[in-house]
Design a protein around this motif. Structure first.
Motif, PDB file in Angstrom:
ATOM      1  N   GLN A  30      -5.844  15.140   3.947  1.00  0.00           N
ATOM      2  CA  GLN A  30      -5.552  14.122   2.924  1.00  0.00           C
ATOM      3  C   GLN A  30      -4.511  14.346   1.724  1.00  0.00           C
ATOM      4  OE1 GLN A  30      -9.121  14.337   0.238  1.00  0.00           O
ATOM      5  NE2 GLN A  30      -9.211  12.207   0.032  1.00  0.00           N
ATOM      6  N   SER A  35      -5.473   9.705   0.073  1.00  0.00           N
ATOM      7  CA  SER A  35      -5.478   8.710   1.257  1.00  0.00           C
ATOM      8  C   SER A  35      -5.053   9.711   2.329  1.00  0.00           C
ATOM      9  CB  SER A  35      -4.786   7.824   1.027  1.00  0.00           C
ATOM     10  OG  SER A  35      -3.427   7.887   0.743  1.00  0.00           O
ATOM     11  N   TRP A  36      -5.289   9.075   3.544  1.00  0.00           N
ATOM     12  CA  TRP A  36      -4.402   9.491   4.890  1.00  0.00           C
ATOM     13  C   TRP A  36      -3.378   8.552   5.223  1.00  0.00           C
ATOM     14  CZ3 TRP A  36      -9.642  10.389   3.046  1.00  0.00           C
ATOM     15  CH2 TRP A  36     -10.079  11.576   2.926  1.00  0.00           C
ATOM     16  N   ARG A  45      -3.215   2.499   5.963  1.00  0.00           N
ATOM     17  CA  ARG A  45      -3.366   3.547   4.923  1.00  0.00           C
ATOM     18  C   ARG A  45      -5.111   3.393   4.471  1.00  0.00           C
ATOM     19  NH1 ARG A  45       0.406   3.205   1.668  1.00  0.00           N
ATOM     20  NH2 ARG A  45      -0.425   2.160   0.081  1.00  0.00           N
ATOM     21  N   ARG A  48      -7.762   3.763   7.186  1.00  0.00           N
ATOM     22  CA  ARG A  48      -7.818   5.095   7.652  1.00  0.00           C
ATOM     23  C   ARG A  48      -8.799   6.061   6.638  1.00  0.00           C
ATOM     24  NH1 ARG A  48      -6.424   8.479  11.885  1.00  0.00           N
ATOM     25  NH2 ARG A  48      -6.531   6.573  12.938  1.00  0.00           N
ATOM     26  N   SER A  49      -8.306   5.699   5.416  1.00  0.00           N
ATOM     27  CA  SER A  49      -8.898   6.501   4.197  1.00  0.00           C
ATOM     28  C   SER A  49     -10.421   6.021   4.158  1.00  0.00           C
ATOM     29  CB  SER A  49      -8.430   6.073   2.963  1.00  0.00           C
ATOM     30  OG  SER A  49      -7.020   6.463   2.818  1.00  0.00           O
ATOM     31  N   ALA A  53     -13.474   8.894   4.994  1.00  0.00           N
ATOM     32  CA  ALA A  53     -14.446   8.759   3.884  1.00  0.00           C
ATOM     33  C   ALA A  53     -15.979   8.815   4.417  1.00  0.00           C
ATOM     34  CB  ALA A  53     -14.132   8.110   2.909  1.00  0.00           C
TER      35      ALA A  53
END
Length: 66
Positions: A30, A35-36, A45, A48-49, A53
């Protein structure tokens, strides 16, 4: 989620430990903003986040005792 589910069913500490390491790696990836895939376009973004999660919540729920 495979090791977390298997660890939940069997109680095997190796699978539970693998689940913990997986969660730690996800968290380590992270970025500072939380975020990732920070270098990607916003929709990728955010997608994926949200996905990561959810994975972390599932791992937590499957490996939590009680």
């Amino acid at each position: 989620m495979g090791p977390a589910k298997l660890g939940r069913v069997t109680g095997d500490p190796e699978h539970l430990a693998l689940s913990a390491r997986t969660a730690q790696r996800l968290i380590a990836a992270q970025d500072a903003s939380g975020s990732w895939l920070a270098d990607q376009v916003p929709c990728a973004r955010f997608d994926r986040s949200a996905e990561v999660a959810i994975w972390l919540l599932e791992i937590d729920g499957l490996t939590r005792r009680g």
